[in-house]
Enzyme design. Structure first.
Site, PDB file in Angstrom:
ATOM      1  N   HIS A   1       5.223   7.575 -11.903  1.00 14.91           N
ATOM      2  CA  HIS A   1       6.623   7.996 -12.033  1.00 14.91           C
ATOM      3  C   HIS A   1       7.328   7.207 -13.154  1.00 14.91           C
ATOM      4  CE1 HIS A   1       5.800  10.321  -8.433  1.00 14.91           C
ATOM      5  NE2 HIS A   1       5.268   9.218  -7.931  1.00 14.91           N
TER       6      HIS A   1
ATOM      7  N   GLU B   1       9.908   4.152  -5.764  1.00 11.66           N
ATOM      8  CA  GLU B   1       8.490   4.010  -6.082  1.00 11.66           C
ATOM      9  C   GLU B   1       8.279   3.600  -7.530  1.00 11.66           C
ATOM     10  OE1 GLU B   1       4.313   6.614  -5.904  1.00 11.66           O
ATOM     11  OE2 GLU B   1       6.258   7.557  -5.449  1.00 11.66           O
TER      12      GLU B   1
ATOM     13  N   GLU C   1      -2.599   4.423  -3.259  1.00 16.12           N
ATOM     14  CA  GLU C   1      -1.311   4.600  -2.567  1.00 16.12           C
ATOM     15  C   GLU C   1      -1.076   3.361  -1.723  1.00 16.12           C
ATOM     16  OE1 GLU C   1       0.904   6.846  -2.878  1.00 16.12           O
ATOM     17  OE2 GLU C   1       0.009   8.757  -3.480  1.00 16.12           O
TER      18      GLU C   1
ATOM     19  N   HIS D   1       0.478   3.892  -7.147  1.00 13.42           N
ATOM     20  CA  HIS D   1       1.511   4.672  -6.464  1.00 13.42           C
ATOM     21  C   HIS D   1       1.863   4.053  -5.119  1.00 13.42           C
ATOM     22  CE1 HIS D   1       1.755   8.420  -8.942  1.00 13.42           C
ATOM     23  NE2 HIS D   1       0.618   7.918  -9.404  1.00 13.42           N
TER      24      HIS D   1
END
Length: 444
Positions: free
Chosen positions: A10, A24, A145, A79
């Site tokens: 992102h 995030e 993640e 992430h």
């Protein structure tokens, strides 16, 4: 040369997952920067290219196109997860079109294990998905993640900079195993210390403050003279010049008690810690350190300074060696106090306690002459008489660095040099803490 393309998920107008006061894009960038710094500062033959190093938007195509054109060896995308608040834990992904026996799957297994080993999260498993960065990257790729921002417990961890350092370290540990990365010797690292505290809370506050200034740091515990100190470390570098640059950043942020803790090697960062070199500790600092453990220890710092300077040796590190050999001059081994044999010269066991010297001064002189014999093939300087009885028995020049004494000075002694350097680090810590205490008293 190992080439890593590191992709913080992102960024810019794409915040990614949000929850519990976190975005995030900020968490992933911080973790990725820490991964980059660890790799650049602690490993040989590494190149790291990042999709972004600031809060900017980068399209998915831009990320994979850049990695592919750069011919990266591995694509690592960082992430955090999100769901309904109840989901929690760690998981990672490779491309769904790959078999479980593929090289990418093999790397995933290693990375998964190493990251979970340190991140304190529940294992949600190794998974596959048709994510763009996994599908379009031509090299092996992994997307991790790192907990759920929407879960209160996971988010509380992710908000802590020391915890994000753990996550970064887990990823690096995985890369080291998967790609056989070679670390710089710990004895060649220059660590930037941004404060040492007896209270963990004070160290946490310092880390939070540095984090607000864009300077990543973490807390490491160290024991000095039996007391636990919480040391805030703002980087570890194989080149002194890089450490000095970080030190300047820390001091510009208002942390004036920051300092560099490290060992001298060459600028390549691979030479280890030379027996020859400039001394940093004064006689008073050496004697202070040993007397915090043994109040009855002899005052030998002046001798180690004088003979160290004359022979060009690190007399302060030699003092640490004497501390190791004599158990803080308590002589609990085969050598007794009356021998003035602070280096254990010639001592092999109860039946052979080694050489004896008439005075403490001669004992230190013999120690430094014995080190000189190991460190160089040059003739002994002539100002002082040779009193080391084993000088000619040493393989001259066989140990230019303290680590080279392993298996020579002490047998088997495969960590002998490292133990000496560890003691020396304790001495430096003690002197810094002593100075900080004096400064605090002046301020009061």
């Amino acid at each position: 040369m190992f080439k890593l393309y590191l992709d913080p998920g992102h960024g810019g107008n794409d915040p990614g997952a949000t929850g519990n006061g976190l975005k995030e894009k900020n968490v992933t960038l911080d973790i990725a920067l820490r991964i980059r710094d660890i790799l650049n500062n602690e490993y040989h033959n590494i190149e790291v290219n990042m999709s972004r190093t600031t809060d900017t938007f980068v399209s998915l195509d831009q990320r994979t196109n850049e990695a592919n054109s750069w011919n990266a060896d591995y694509f690592l995308s960082i992430h955090c997860n999100a769901f309904n608040g109840s989901a929690y834990g760690y998981e990672d992904y490779i491309y769904s079109g790959l078999s479980e026996t593929s090289q990418t799957a093999h790397y995933q297994t290693i990375m998964h294990h190493e990251i979970l080993d340190v991140n304190e999260l529940t294992d949600r498993g190794k998974k596959q998905a048709n994510f763009h960065v996994l599908r379009e990257s031509v090299m092996p790729a992994l997307l991790s993640e790192n907990g759920f921002i929407t879960n209160a417990d996971n988010a509380a961890k992710l908000a802590n900079s020391s915890y994000r350092q753990k996550i970064a370290r887990g990823h690096v540990n995985g890369l080291e195993r998967a790609f056989n990365l070679q670390k710089v010797s710990s004895a060649t690292l220059y660590k930037v210390i941004a404060g040492s505290f007896k209270k963990r809370q004070n160290a946490d506050e310092r880390v939070t403050y540095l984090d607000s200034k864009g300077i990543p740091s973490f807390i490491s515990e160290t024991t000095v003279s039996g007391d636990t100190w919480y040391r805030v470390q703002a980087g570890a570098f194989s080149k002194r010049s890089n450490a000095e640059q970080r030190l300047t950043e820390v001091k510009n942020a208002g942390i004036q008690d920051a300092y560099i803790l490290g060992y001298q090697g060459d600028e390549s960062g691979v030479s280890g810690y030379s027996i020859f070199g400039t001394m940093f500790l004064s006689p008073e600092q050496m004697d202070y350190f040993v007397r915090t453990v043994n109040p009855d220890a002899p005052t030998l710092g002046t001798y180690y300074l004088a003979f160290g300077r004359y022979y060009g040796l690190r007399g302060d590190v030699a003092f640490a060696q004497a501390v190791h050999e004599t158990n803080y001059f308590r002589f609990t081994g085969v050598v007794n106090e009356e021998q003035n044999n602070f280096a254990g010269i010639g001592a092999t066991g109860p039946d052979n306690p080694g050489a004896s010297f008439d005075t403490p001064r001669e004992g230190v002189l013999a120690h430094m002459q014995h080190l000189y014999a190991y460190a160089t093939k040059k003739p002994l300087l002539e100002k002082y008489q040779l009193i080391d009885p084993r000088f000619e028995l040493v393989q001259r020049g066989s140990a230019e660095k303290w680590e080279d004494l392993n298996g020579k000075w002490a047998v088997p002694g495969d960590q002998y040099g490292q133990m000496i350097l560890g003691l020396y680090e304790d001495m430096v810590n003690a002197s810094i803490i002593q100075l900080q205490n004096v400064l605090n008293q002046i301020k009061v």
